[in-house]
Structure formats: structure tokens, C-alpha cells
Design a protein around this motif. Structure first.
Motif, PDB file in Angstrom:
ATOM      1  N   SER A  18       0.936  -1.117  -0.018  1.00  0.00           N
ATOM      2  CA  SER A  18      -0.021  -0.155   0.071  1.00  0.00           C
ATOM      3  C   SER A  18       0.732   1.186  -0.010  1.00  0.00           C
ATOM      4  CB  SER A  18      -1.246  -0.060   1.162  1.00  0.00           C
ATOM      5  OG  SER A  18      -0.150   0.065   2.404  1.00  0.00           O
ATOM      6  N   ARG A  19       1.987   1.372   0.649  1.00  0.00           N
ATOM      7  CA  ARG A  19       2.837   2.549   0.940  1.00  0.00           C
ATOM      8  C   ARG A  19       3.459   2.939  -0.781  1.00  0.00           C
ATOM      9  NH1 ARG A  19       7.326  -0.140   4.598  1.00  0.00           N
ATOM     10  NH2 ARG A  19       5.461  -0.940   5.370  1.00  0.00           N
ATOM     11  N   ASN A  20       3.316   1.838  -1.621  1.00  0.00           N
ATOM     12  CA  ASN A  20       3.988   2.149  -2.970  1.00  0.00           C
ATOM     13  C   ASN A  20       2.885   2.998  -3.495  1.00  0.00           C
ATOM     14  OD1 ASN A  20       5.954   0.536  -2.212  1.00  0.00           O
ATOM     15  ND2 ASN A  20       5.167  -1.310  -3.183  1.00  0.00           N
ATOM     16  N   TYR A  21       1.794   3.292  -3.248  1.00  0.00           N
ATOM     17  CA  TYR A  21       0.715   3.944  -3.914  1.00  0.00           C
ATOM     18  C   TYR A  21       0.356   5.302  -3.538  1.00  0.00           C
ATOM     19  CZ  TYR A  21      -0.204  -0.482  -6.445  1.00  0.00           C
ATOM     20  OH  TYR A  21      -0.305  -1.731  -7.202  1.00  0.00           O
ATOM     21  N   ALA A  35      -6.465   5.609   2.704  1.00  0.00           N
ATOM     22  CA  ALA A  35      -7.568   4.663   2.219  1.00  0.00           C
ATOM     23  C   ALA A  35      -7.404   4.294   0.871  1.00  0.00           C
ATOM     24  CB  ALA A  35      -8.654   5.287   2.829  1.00  0.00           C
ATOM     25  N   LEU A  36      -7.193   5.334  -0.082  1.00  0.00           N
ATOM     26  CA  LEU A  36      -6.955   4.998  -1.362  1.00  0.00           C
ATOM     27  C   LEU A  36      -5.799   4.026  -1.923  1.00  0.00           C
ATOM     28  CD1 LEU A  36      -7.489   8.619  -2.823  1.00  0.00           C
ATOM     29  CD2 LEU A  36      -9.112   6.650  -3.082  1.00  0.00           C
ATOM     30  N   ALA A  41      -3.793  -1.659  -3.375  1.00  0.00           N
ATOM     31  CA  ALA A  41      -3.097  -2.859  -2.866  1.00  0.00           C
ATOM     32  C   ALA A  41      -4.032  -4.172  -2.696  1.00  0.00           C
ATOM     33  CB  ALA A  41      -2.539  -2.671  -1.440  1.00  0.00           C
ATOM     34  N   VAL A  42      -5.429  -3.877  -2.759  1.00  0.00           N
ATOM     35  CA  VAL A  42      -6.293  -5.009  -2.757  1.00  0.00           C
ATOM     36  C   VAL A  42      -6.206  -5.580  -4.129  1.00  0.00           C
ATOM     37  CG1 VAL A  42      -8.571  -5.540  -2.656  1.00  0.00           C
ATOM     38  CG2 VAL A  42      -7.659  -4.075  -0.735  1.00  0.00           C
ATOM     39  N   ASP A  94      -6.745  -0.580 -21.021  1.00  0.00           N
ATOM     40  CA  ASP A  94      -5.123   0.018 -20.883  1.00  0.00           C
ATOM     41  C   ASP A  94      -4.980   0.685 -19.282  1.00  0.00           C
ATOM     42  OD1 ASP A  94      -6.608   2.001 -21.879  1.00  0.00           O
ATOM     43  OD2 ASP A  94      -5.196   2.533 -23.019  1.00  0.00           O
ATOM     44  N   LYS A  95      -6.194   0.805 -18.878  1.00  0.00           N
ATOM     45  CA  LYS A  95      -5.976   1.510 -17.575  1.00  0.00           C
ATOM     46  C   LYS A  95      -5.310   0.738 -16.512  1.00  0.00           C
ATOM     47  CE  LYS A  95     -10.577   3.886 -17.819  1.00  0.00           C
ATOM     48  NZ  LYS A  95     -11.977   4.239 -17.166  1.00  0.00           N
ATOM     49  N   SER A  96      -4.628   1.691 -15.786  1.00  0.00           N
ATOM     50  CA  SER A  96      -3.789   1.201 -14.448  1.00  0.00           C
ATOM     51  C   SER A  96      -4.714   1.164 -13.241  1.00  0.00           C
ATOM     52  CB  SER A  96      -2.549   1.919 -14.418  1.00  0.00           C
ATOM     53  OG  SER A  96      -3.088   3.192 -13.814  1.00  0.00           O
ATOM     54  N   ILE A  97      -4.075   0.609 -12.227  1.00  0.00           N
ATOM     55  CA  ILE A  97      -4.915   0.386 -10.767  1.00  0.00           C
ATOM     56  C   ILE A  97      -5.292   1.929 -10.311  1.00  0.00           C
ATOM     57  CG2 ILE A  97      -4.614  -0.207  -8.334  1.00  0.00           C
ATOM     58  CD1 ILE A  97      -3.122  -2.554  -9.403  1.00  0.00           C
TER      59      ILE A  97
END
Length: 601
Positions: A18-21, A35-36, A41-42, A94-97
């Protein structure tokens, strides 16, 4: 077992990934940012697990759904089908997370924050106004102003989300909208907690209210302005009760009734309270009732103040809050037993506040047949007031459920260290009716009260009053409820100095078969006693000077004085004079001199 391992793997992945986002969400607050990133991460975890997870294609989503719900993760759907849709979008587009995980309604122009400070100011001015505009009225007026000034109109939901539903706005505007001291404004104001009075008589509160019993009819005579003739008509009237309540015990010590609030009704209630209690309180709290500034009331306040009473006159309901609450207790608990009780006041919001219209119509007919009038109304109310006084507090009060005593008992048993106990004479001085007259006829008084002639006589025991105030103006106070006794006073400025009491004389009947001559004999005995005291005082005043008049000396008077002077009997009217200090022994005198002390002698 597999489900437990899944949860452990998921939580470990959530913590590490989660910290990577976090860096992708810099334009939101810290809570939303965390929260986002967890929501991202989910999806990241599902992409790693779904190919190797045993079972059907939906099993991973079904197993993960309750874990997401238990952890209450935001910005990610907890329903397994909605969750699968997110993964489908990632795989087919082609959408990312981070493109999928966004704040709700991001990119929707309708979700843009309306931020016009002038419009906001208009709404706040109207919302904080003591006109108490309705919300719909404010919306209509502001919308009209926006159209006149070519401003963009805010949505209806904006008013609620921005102002009407915000606790802070309620806090800022509540007192202004509802007015200081009103019932609705109370929650927006602070208060000072207060203890109860420590002893009975520390404080009495007095107030009046309408009696909530069905009305009765009285006949009123009016004059027609055109014809000048009298007209009679019947009008509905409701009595008013004035009550005096002891703050410590809650006992109702005095009460009186009338058709309106006036100083006479208040004085009657005050008089009853003092007579029942036998004392004057330390403090007496009341409001500015009609007639509180009349000369009679000002005179009463001054005389009672001299007796030690502290009066507090305030129109603020909180200053006499306990008697205000007692009126409600009287209605909610005791009036409920009365078939004549029509209900609480019009402002009451209780479901049981008012009897039904059908019931009132029926009971009014019954009351009319029974001759319901002012006297019966009073008798009904007195019954319930006395029931309150003698009912244990635990019977109806949850607050005082452990107190097995009635208000009357609490008042009786309580200490009263701060009160001023009074006599019947003092009560007559404070509340009695008054007449001025000149004292004469050997202390006999003849006066007319309510059209009837009364005769009073001062006892020979008060001979000094009869003699010293003969021919002087004195004041008589009396009580219409008990005319067997009156009290005499000397006026000293605005105050009265107590002299004595006078008893009602029985009048002799000298005519007819009911002839009664006994009062004449009693009157002659009183007259003889006063004349004897006159002669004795006159002899004492003449004294030894009568022995120095030579041949003009009256032998009888001289002999009487000599006998009186030399009579050693203890009943002698002239005691032997003593030299100052003749009762002190030599030892006592020596002690006084040596110790530099003094003795009253």
C-alpha cells in the motif's frame, strides 16, 4: 484453514504494497490518501493470487469479500461481483490500478464544489436572522438573487451539505435564530449548576399560573355605548393559583386563588405561607407580578425586610425554576387523577398533553349539571395540592426514588437555622388590614368592619399602654378571617412599634327573651380594675409631697402614703431604696480593686 492463510497473506501484502501507491494521491487529505493506497493494494493482491488460487473463478473474490468488510476498507467494493468488475476492467483495458481507484465522483462536473463567498454570505445572513426564516424561504430568496445578479445557482443539496446540516452552523446561528432564553435556544447556551437549599426556609419561591381545570361561567354586566342600557352575558373564566414553595423541601406552604394575578392574591398566599410555617424565610424570590409596585406591596416589602427577609424580584424564569417545574409536576402527576383536568399548556409537546375534544365536550356537560363554579374549582385544586404535600417523593419521582418522605414531612423535620420566627402580632403587622383611631374610653375601641360594628377592649394588664397613649393616634391591625383579636401599633416613620393586643368584647343583650347581662358585669369589672390602677398611680405620683401641705393635708391620703412607704411586705408598691454597693462584702470590694474588674450592680 485456507481462508485463514488467505487473510494472513492479504494483510501482509496490504502492509507492504500500500505504501507504494501513496505518491499517486497527493491532492487529497492524509486520511483519504491512506485509504486509496490500501484500495490499490487490494487489486494488486488479487492480480497476484487469482491465477494460482484453487477453486472456481469466483472463489477468490468470495473468500476475500468478508475480509474486506471486516476491515472496513474504503474506496473498494466489498461485493465479490463488483470487485471482479474492477479486475475485468484492468484486464480488458489499458487502465492502470490508480486510474480505477479514485475518490467518488472524480471527474464529474456536478461534483464540483460550489464556492461563491457572496452567495454563502447571503444564506448565512438569512439563516442567522432572528426572523427565523424557513430553509425553503432562504433557498427561494437566494435563488432569486442569483438570477438577478447572473450568478450560478447552487443546487438544493448544497444548502444542506454546506450550511443547514452542518453542526458548526447550527452552533453559530442557533441562539440568534431562536432568541435568548427560549426553549429551543437552550441547547445553544451554557448553564450554571446549582445546589439545592441546605435548610428549610433558606429560600421560598413564589409564582402564579393558570389552573388547568375546565372553565366555569360567570355573569358579566356591560353597558351598551349606544343605548346606555345594561347587558348581561356569561363568559368562560379560568382561576389563577399563586403558590409559595420552600426550595429545600418542596413543600407548598401557601397558596391562594383569583381570576387574575394581582397584589391581593399574592399577599394572601404569602400570608398563608407565613402562618403555616411560623417564620419568615431568609430569601423570598418572586417575579414582577401585577401590583408588585403598589404602595401596599412596597410597604410590605419594607417591613418584611426590617424583619430580616431578603427579597429577590426577577422576571427570569430560571431564577425561580423549581416552582416552575413544580407546576408541571402538579399537572403530570396529580391533576391527572381529576376528571375536570383539561390538559397541559398549549406549548406542551407530550403525547398525553391534552384530553380529547370528545371527552372535554362530555365532561363540560357533566360539570354544568353538577354546578361547577369557582368554589368547586378551588376545592378540586386544593385537594390535589394537599395530596402533593403529603405524598412520598418515591411514589412518583425516579430522581428521588429513595426518599420515603413527603414534602410536608421534609419541611417539618428540617433544621431552620436561617429563618426569623414570628408571632401572631408580627403576622398581623405584615399582612393585616389597618385602621387609624385615637385611643380613649379607658382603652375601649369601637370600629366598623365590612359594615358591622365591632367593639374591642385592652386588658387592664396593659394599663401602661392605656394611660400613656390616651388621646394619641394608634394603628389597629386585624384579620378578616379572625376578628376575635386585633393588635395595636404606634407608627414610627414607615415602621410600626408593637403596643399590645385588644380582645373582642361580647355585647350585652338587654331586650327580649334572649337577654344576656353577663357582658355588662365583665365590662364593669374591667372598668373597676382600671380605675383602681388610676387611683393607685395617682397616689404614688402625689407621694410624700402631700405631707408637706400643713393644714391643707388630706389625712386619708397622707396615712395611705405612710402605710405604703413603711409596709415591709413584698407586695409593697414602693420598694426601699438602697445605697449603691450595699450588697457587696468587704472581700468582694477588695477583689474588684486588686484585679481591676468590674461588676454590674
Amino acid at each position: 484453514m485456507e481462508f485463514t492463510q488467505l487473510e494472513e497473506r492479504f494483510k501482509k501484502h496490504l502492509k507492504l504494497v500500500s505504501r507504494n501507491y501513496l505518491e499517486f494521491y497527493r491532492d487529497v487529505n492524509d486520511i483519504q490518501r491512506a485509504a486509496l493506497s490500501k484500495a490499490c493494494a487490494v487489486l494488486d493482491f488479487i492480480l497476484d493470487e487469482k491465477d494460482g488460487y484453487p477453486g472456481t473463478a469466483n472463489k477468490l473474490y468470495k473468500d476475500l469479500s468478508p475480509i474486506l468488510a471486516d476491515m472496513d476498507l474504503q474506496y473498494i467494493p466489498h461485493n465479490y461481483l463488483k470487485l471482479k468488475e474492477k479486475i475485468t476492467i484492468l484486464e480488458t483495458t489499458d487502465k492502470s490500478i490508480v486510474d480505477i481507484i479514485q475518490l467518488p465522483r472524480t471527474g464529474n462536473n456536478n461534483a464540483e464544489v460550489y464556492n461563491d463567498p457572496e452567495v454563502f454570505s447571503w444564506v448565512m445572513q438569512m439563516y442567522a436572522n432572528d426572523y427565523t426564516y424557513s430553509q425553503e424561504h432562504i433557498i427561494r430568496k437566494v435563488t432569486q438573487m442569483c438570477r438577478l445578479t447572473l450568478k450560478k445557482e447552487p443546487s438544493r443539496r448544497w444548502y444542506g451539505q454546506t450550511i443547514f446540516e452542518q453542526p458548526k452552523m447550527q452552533f453559530l446561528t442557533g441562539a440568534k435564530r431562536y432568541g435568548s432564553g427560549s426553549r429551543k435556544a437552550q441547547i445553544f447556551q451554557g448553564y450554571n449548576p446549582k445546589m439545592n437549599a441546605l435548610y428549610a426556609g433558606d429560600c421560598w419561591e413564589m409564582d402564579a399560573t393558570r389552573v388547568n381545570m375546565i372553565a366555569h361561567y360567570v355573569e358579566v354586566v356591560t353597558i351598551d355605548k349606544k343605548t346606555g342600557k345594561e347587558k348581561k352575558k356569561k363568559v368562560e373564566v379560568y382561576p389563577v393559583i399563586v403558590a409559595v414553595r420552600d426550595v429545600h423541601s418542596g413543600d407548598i406552604l401557601g397558596y391562594s386563588f383569583g381570576y387574575s394575578e394581582n397584589h391581593s392574591v399574592y399577599l394572601e398566599a404569602m400570608k398563608m405561607a407565613v402562618q403555616n410555617a411560623g417564620y419568615l424565610p431568609y430569601e423570598w424570590v418572586t417575579d414582577r407580578f401585577p401590583g408588585h409596585n403598589k404602595p401596599e406591596m412596597i410597604d410590605f416589602f419594607e417591613r418584611a425586610t426590617v424583619q430580616g427577609v431578603k427579597f429577590t424580584i426577577s422576571s427570569h424564569a430560571n431564577r425561580k425554576a423549581r416552582i416552575e417545574r413544580w407546576f408541571r409536576t402538579l399537572q403530570d402527576v396529580f391533576y391527572m387523577d381529576s376528571k375536570y383536568f383539561y390538559g397541559e399548556g398549549i406549548q406542551s409537546r407530550n403525547k398525553y398533553a391534552h384530553r380529547s375534544a370528545d371527552y372535554l365536550k362530555r365532561i363540560k356537560k357533566e360539570a354544568a349539571k353538577e354546578g361547577w363554579d369557582f368554589q368547586k374549582n378551588i376545592e378540586e385544586v386544593v385537594q390535589h395540592v394537599e395530596n402533593y404535600r403529603n405524598t412520598n417523593l418515591s411514589t412518583y419521582s425516579r430522581t428521588h426514588k429513595t426518599i420515603e418522605h413527603s414534602p410536608a414531612e421534609l419541611h417539618h423535620f428540617s433544621e431552620k437555622p436561617n429563618v426569623t420566627f414570628v408571632t401572631e402580632a408580627t403576622i398581623s403587622m405584615l399582612f393585616g388590614l389597618r385602621k387609624k383611631f385615637t385611643l380613649k374610653h379607658n382603652g375601649q375601641i369601637s370600629t366598623e368592619i365590612v359594615g358591622v360594628e365591632f367593639h374591642y377592649a385592652i386588658s387592664p394588664a396593659y394599663y401602661d399602654i392605656i394611660s400613656n397613649y390616651h388621646g394619641k393616634e394608634v394603628i389597629m391591625t386585624y384579620d378578616l378571617n379572625d376578628l376575635s383579636l386585633c393588635y395595636l401599633w404606634e407608627k414610627k416613620g414607615k415602621l410600626l412599634k408593637s403596643l399590645c393586643e385588644a380582645e373582642l368584647m361580647e355585647q350585652a343583650q338587654t331586650y327580649g327573651p334572649d337577654k344576656n347581662m353577663r357582658p355588662i358585669g365583665i365590662g364593669e369589672m374591667r372598668e373597676a380594675a382600671i380605675n383602681e390602677l388610676k387611683e393607685k398611680e395617682l397616689e404614688n405620683m402625689i407621694g410624700e409631697d402631700s405631707l408637706l401641705m400643713g393644714r391643707y393635708t388630706d389625712k386619708n391620703k397622707a396615712s395611705a402614703f405612710e402605710n405604703s412607704y413603711w409596709d415591709a411586705d413584698e407586695n409593697s408598691s414602693i420598694p426601699l431604696k438602697k445605697a449603691s454597693g450595699d450588697g457587696l462584702s468587704p472581700d468582694t470590694l477588695e477583689d474588684i480593686i486588686l484585679r481591676n474588674t468590674s461588676e454590674n450592680y
